[in-house]
Design an enzyme around this catalytic site. Sequence first.
Site, PDB file in Angstrom:
ATOM      1  N   GLY A 130       0.843  -1.189   0.000  1.00  0.00           N
ATOM      2  CA  GLY A 130       0.000   0.000   0.000  1.00  0.00           C
ATOM      3  C   GLY A 130       0.877   1.236   0.000  1.00  0.00           C
ATOM      4  O   GLY A 130       1.219   1.773  -1.040  1.00  0.00           O
ATOM      5  N   ARG A 265     -32.330  26.585  15.740  1.00  0.00           N
ATOM      6  CA  ARG A 265     -32.683  25.687  16.840  1.00  0.00           C
ATOM      7  C   ARG A 265     -32.690  26.483  18.145  1.00  0.00           C
ATOM      8  O   ARG A 265     -31.690  27.111  18.521  1.00  0.00           O
ATOM      9  CB  ARG A 265     -31.649  24.560  16.923  1.00  0.00           C
ATOM     10  CG  ARG A 265     -31.759  23.660  18.150  1.00  0.00           C
ATOM     11  CD  ARG A 265     -32.967  22.769  18.099  1.00  0.00           C
ATOM     12  NE  ARG A 265     -32.872  21.711  19.105  1.00  0.00           N
ATOM     13  CZ  ARG A 265     -33.860  20.892  19.414  1.00  0.00           C
ATOM     14  NH1 ARG A 265     -35.032  21.010  18.801  1.00  0.00           N
ATOM     15  NH2 ARG A 265     -33.689  19.945  20.328  1.00  0.00           N
ATOM     16  N   GLU A 363      -4.696   7.342  -1.111  1.00  0.00           N
ATOM     17  CA  GLU A 363      -3.688   8.163  -1.808  1.00  0.00           C
ATOM     18  C   GLU A 363      -2.598   8.642  -0.860  1.00  0.00           C
ATOM     19  O   GLU A 363      -2.065   9.736  -0.971  1.00  0.00           O
ATOM     20  CB  GLU A 363      -4.319   9.361  -2.528  1.00  0.00           C
ATOM     21  CG  GLU A 363      -5.641   9.124  -3.225  1.00  0.00           C
ATOM     22  CD  GLU A 363      -5.664   7.888  -4.122  1.00  0.00           C
ATOM     23  OE1 GLU A 363      -4.629   7.228  -4.277  1.00  0.00           O
ATOM     24  OE2 GLU A 363      -6.735   7.575  -4.651  1.00  0.00           O
ATOM     25  N   SER A 366      -2.229   9.627   6.409  1.00  0.00           N
ATOM     26  CA  SER A 366      -1.679  10.792   7.115  1.00  0.00           C
ATOM     27  C   SER A 366      -0.267  10.514   7.604  1.00  0.00           C
ATOM     28  O   SER A 366       0.594  11.401   7.602  1.00  0.00           O
ATOM     29  CB  SER A 366      -2.582  11.164   8.297  1.00  0.00           C
ATOM     30  OG  SER A 366      -3.798  11.727   7.852  1.00  0.00           O
TER      31      SER A 366
END
Length: 389
Positions: A130, A265, A363, A366
């Site tokens: 990976g 709210r 991609e 971190s």
Amino acid sequence: MNFELSAREKELSAKAREFCDQVLVPLEIITDEHGELPMDRREAVKQAVRDWGFAGINHSKENGGLGLTMVEQTAIEEQLGRVTNGLWSCVWRPPVSLKFGTQAQKDAYLKPANQGYRRGAFAISEEGAGSDPRQVKTTAHLRGGKWHINGEKWFVTSYNASDFVIVHAHVDDDPNKPTLFLVDKPAEKMVHLRSPTFMHNFAFDHAELRFDDLELDEDKMLGEIGQGFELTKDWFVEARLQIASHSIGAATRAAELANDYATNRHQFDRPIRDFQGIEFMLADMAVEIFAAKSALYRVAWEIDSGVDRKQVHAHASALKLHCSEVAGRVIDKALQVLGGRGYMRENPVERLYRDIRVDRIWEGTSEIQRVVIGGQIRKRGLSVYTDVT
């Protein structure tokens, strides 16, 4: 320095937001319920991309694209990032590596892909490879004038929306010879093993494939032997900028929804935004988006300005790291402001919460971005990140 977007860039941004709201947002619930964009909706969305003028946003006019600058592309991608369930992927971006192909390959793959008549999926990751592509076990051997491909690939995104696959393999089983190959679908010896389900629902699938001595003609090699990693790095830079753009778009939508909810709210006879605990969350969200968006457009500008390729690579890693983590924090706060309503799947913030988690993984995780950044600091000094230019 002038940080204002040009009239053209503002126009593209507004148009992309309108496209997102009119074409993609209405498909969010049905995509979430089905796990993917239903097959019977795909052709209409594809035609809408053409009709709205977003076909081939990341390639030159010479190759059938729109010839947009990176800042222009970023203005579009930021707005597409507002949509949930990965529906932004309906606006195709043919892999950047295709522009390094032969003229015959450009004519056969890149030009029709820019117009949406073909689509390619990228097959890089494997069970044991990976973050470290040198661990790829998929091999390519040239025998009798044919390439023979063997191996398995994971996380082949948009496989069931594609008609060809770009495969990253090691020639002669040598990690110093990473090379890309073009594989047309269907291919008898390219076996679709499965398309697993994930935390998020996505417009298209993420497949696992096996290559059982798949034969390819020599002209199906993309680039040169050993050039695969360099071409993939160029793709990573573009993909990381795209993820950063989508992260900001997603964070902005979540912040807008939280801000509107906090205004309307009422509890204890007052809007909940009047309580400091809520107001401070909104303030933190705004500041994080402001800082991340500034970095996003700076890096896009650097690419357009022809800044050194190594510096762009360094900055793209920092950008992807920062924007993906900012989006996670912002959307988490937005869900907290919305309370129980934010936890309902019919609410966009709940879907954004699931969607955005993968942006810290794909991609380049971190942690890998931090490895890249740390390496850049060791080799080039802090100034690669601390200098203004």
